[in-house]
Design a protein around this motif. Structure first.
Motif, PDB file in Angstrom:
ATOM      1  N   LYS A  31       0.556  -0.827   0.344  1.00 58.21           N
ATOM      2  CA  LYS A  31      -0.191  -0.297  -0.498  1.00 58.21           C
ATOM      3  C   LYS A  31       0.610   1.240   0.028  1.00 58.21           C
ATOM      4  N   ASN A  32       1.789   1.239   1.175  1.00 59.65           N
ATOM      5  CA  ASN A  32       3.145   3.007   1.321  1.00 59.65           C
ATOM      6  C   ASN A  32       3.894   1.758   0.311  1.00 59.65           C
ATOM      7  N   LEU A  33       4.055   3.065  -1.191  1.00 57.54           N
ATOM      8  CA  LEU A  33       5.592   2.462  -1.939  1.00 57.54           C
ATOM      9  C   LEU A  33       5.748   3.842  -1.513  1.00 57.54           C
ATOM     10  N   PRO A  34       7.348   3.647  -1.443  1.00 60.93           N
ATOM     11  CA  PRO A  34       8.048   5.232  -1.197  1.00 60.93           C
ATOM     12  C   PRO A  34       7.749   5.585  -2.585  1.00 60.93           C
ATOM     13  N   ALA A  35       8.471   7.334  -3.029  1.00 61.67           N
ATOM     14  CA  ALA A  35       7.777   7.624  -3.787  1.00 61.67           C
ATOM     15  C   ALA A  35       8.963   7.930  -4.836  1.00 61.67           C
ATOM     16  N   THR A  36       9.117   7.493  -6.057  1.00 64.30           N
ATOM     17  CA  THR A  36      10.506   8.052  -6.667  1.00 64.30           C
ATOM     18  C   THR A  36      10.834   8.150  -7.699  1.00 64.30           C
ATOM     19  N   ASP A  37       9.832   8.825  -8.188  1.00 63.74           N
ATOM     20  CA  ASP A  37       8.930   9.838  -9.265  1.00 63.74           C
ATOM     21  C   ASP A  37      10.324  10.981  -9.552  1.00 63.74           C
ATOM     22  N   LYS A  38      10.794  11.485 -10.218  1.00 67.05           N
ATOM     23  CA  LYS A  38      11.562  11.950 -10.457  1.00 67.05           C
ATOM     24  C   LYS A  38      11.929  13.038 -11.302  1.00 67.05           C
ATOM     25  N   LEU A  39      11.538  14.314 -11.367  1.00 71.11           N
ATOM     26  CA  LEU A  39      11.808  15.696 -12.685  1.00 71.11           C
ATOM     27  C   LEU A  39      12.958  16.566 -12.672  1.00 71.11           C
ATOM     28  N   GLU A  40      13.005  16.217 -13.897  1.00 70.13           N
ATOM     29  CA  GLU A  40      14.236  17.354 -14.017  1.00 70.13           C
ATOM     30  C   GLU A  40      13.893  17.699 -15.415  1.00 70.13           C
ATOM     31  N   LEU A  41      14.355  19.298 -15.526  1.00 71.47           N
ATOM     32  CA  LEU A  41      14.355  20.267 -16.845  1.00 71.47           C
ATOM     33  C   LEU A  41      14.947  21.134 -17.701  1.00 71.47           C
ATOM     34  N   SER A  42      16.279  19.938 -17.830  1.00 63.36           N
ATOM     35  CA  SER A  42      17.358  20.297 -18.430  1.00 63.36           C
ATOM     36  C   SER A  42      17.524  21.250 -19.457  1.00 63.36           C
ATOM     37  N   GLY A  43      17.800  22.129 -19.264  1.00 63.84           N
ATOM     38  CA  GLY A  43      17.363  23.854 -19.615  1.00 63.84           C
ATOM     39  C   GLY A  43      17.911  24.564 -19.299  1.00 63.84           C
ATOM     40  N   VAL A  44      16.893  24.792 -18.650  1.00 64.17           N
ATOM     41  CA  VAL A  44      15.554  26.420 -17.841  1.00 64.17           C
ATOM     42  C   VAL A  44      16.249  25.943 -16.228  1.00 64.17           C
ATOM     43  N   SER A  45      16.978  25.071 -15.566  1.00 64.45           N
ATOM     44  CA  SER A  45      16.847  25.673 -13.468  1.00 64.45           C
ATOM     45  C   SER A  45      17.548  26.942 -13.426  1.00 64.45           C
ATOM     46  N   HIS A  46      18.020  27.228 -14.562  1.00 64.80           N
ATOM     47  CA  HIS A  46      18.482  28.574 -14.270  1.00 64.80           C
ATOM     48  C   HIS A  46      16.972  29.505 -13.919  1.00 64.80           C
ATOM     49  N   LEU A  47      16.042  28.954 -15.285  1.00 62.55           N
ATOM     50  CA  LEU A  47      15.083  30.065 -14.025  1.00 62.55           C
ATOM     51  C   LEU A  47      14.533  30.097 -12.855  1.00 62.55           C
ATOM     52  N   ALA A  48      14.209  28.492 -12.367  1.00 62.95           N
ATOM     53  CA  ALA A  48      13.876  28.844 -11.019  1.00 62.95           C
ATOM     54  C   ALA A  48      15.398  29.529  -9.478  1.00 62.95           C
ATOM     55  N   GLN A  49      16.469  29.808 -10.517  1.00 61.39           N
ATOM     56  CA  GLN A  49      17.205  29.784  -9.364  1.00 61.39           C
ATOM     57  C   GLN A  49      16.778  31.705  -8.394  1.00 61.39           C
ATOM     58  N   PRO A  50      16.093  32.726  -9.500  1.00 63.44           N
ATOM     59  CA  PRO A  50      15.771  33.455  -8.548  1.00 63.44           C
ATOM     60  C   PRO A  50      14.734  33.603  -7.743  1.00 63.44           C
ATOM     61  N   ALA A  51      13.841  31.924  -7.468  1.00 62.11           N
ATOM     62  CA  ALA A  51      12.581  31.992  -7.202  1.00 62.11           C
ATOM     63  C   ALA A  51      13.210  31.254  -6.249  1.00 62.11           C
ATOM     64  N   GLN A  52      14.691  30.416  -5.800  1.00 67.11           N
ATOM     65  CA  GLN A  52      15.222  29.577  -4.720  1.00 67.11           C
ATOM     66  C   GLN A  52      15.916  30.544  -3.911  1.00 67.11           C
ATOM     67  N   GLU A  53      16.078  31.401  -4.494  1.00 66.16           N
ATOM     68  CA  GLU A  53      17.354  32.510  -3.589  1.00 66.16           C
ATOM     69  C   GLU A  53      16.411  33.318  -2.454  1.00 66.16           C
ATOM     70  N   HIS A  54      15.096  33.791  -3.188  1.00 63.81           N
ATOM     71  CA  HIS A  54      14.860  34.520  -2.131  1.00 63.81           C
ATOM     72  C   HIS A  54      13.417  33.963  -0.956  1.00 63.81           C
ATOM     73  N   ASP A  55      13.584  34.195   0.128  1.00 63.46           N
ATOM     74  CA  ASP A  55      12.896  34.093   0.695  1.00 63.46           C
ATOM     75  C   ASP A  55      12.075  34.809   0.942  1.00 63.46           C
ATOM     76  N   ILE A  56      10.464  33.566   0.872  1.00 60.38           N
ATOM     77  CA  ILE A  56       8.436  33.882   0.826  1.00 60.38           C
ATOM     78  C   ILE A  56       8.312  34.185   1.908  1.00 60.38           C
ATOM     79  N   ARG A  57       7.974  35.294   1.511  1.00 65.85           N
ATOM     80  CA  ARG A  57       7.121  36.302   3.117  1.00 65.85           C
ATOM     81  C   ARG A  57       5.429  35.428   2.831  1.00 65.85           C
TER      82      ARG A  57
END
Length: 92
Positions: A31-57
């Protein structure tokens, strides 16, 4: 009529029949299998970088969500400012 590639002949339209696939899960399957799915977007990781650098208010996000729900948030000047800031962040 020209018989090349059946051009000019009227052929009957065939009905498309779909047979849905149904699968059953065995009762003894884990019933409880560990989650093994993974998504990688090659070539667009630089777009997510600014969002990861800032704290969320959270307080600011909550206030904006309330304004959106009330229908008082949308404004052309806010959209223009947000678009400009996004482009500035992406083009750095």
């Amino acid at each position: 009529m020209n018989p090349v590639n059946n051009v000019g002949q009227s052929a009957p339209v065939q009905k498309i029949v779909t047979n849905p696939v149904s699968k059953s899960i065995p009762a003894d399957a884990p019933k409880n299998l560990p989650a093994t799915d993974k998504l990688e977007l090659s070539g667009v990781s630089h777009l997510a970088q600014p969002a990861q650098e800032h704290d969320i208010r959270a307080d600011k996000v909550s206030a904006i969500k309330s304004q959106i729900d009330a229908g008082t948030y949308e404004d052309d000047s806010k959209l223009e400012t947000a678009t400009n800031r996004l482009l500035d962040d992406l083009l750095k």
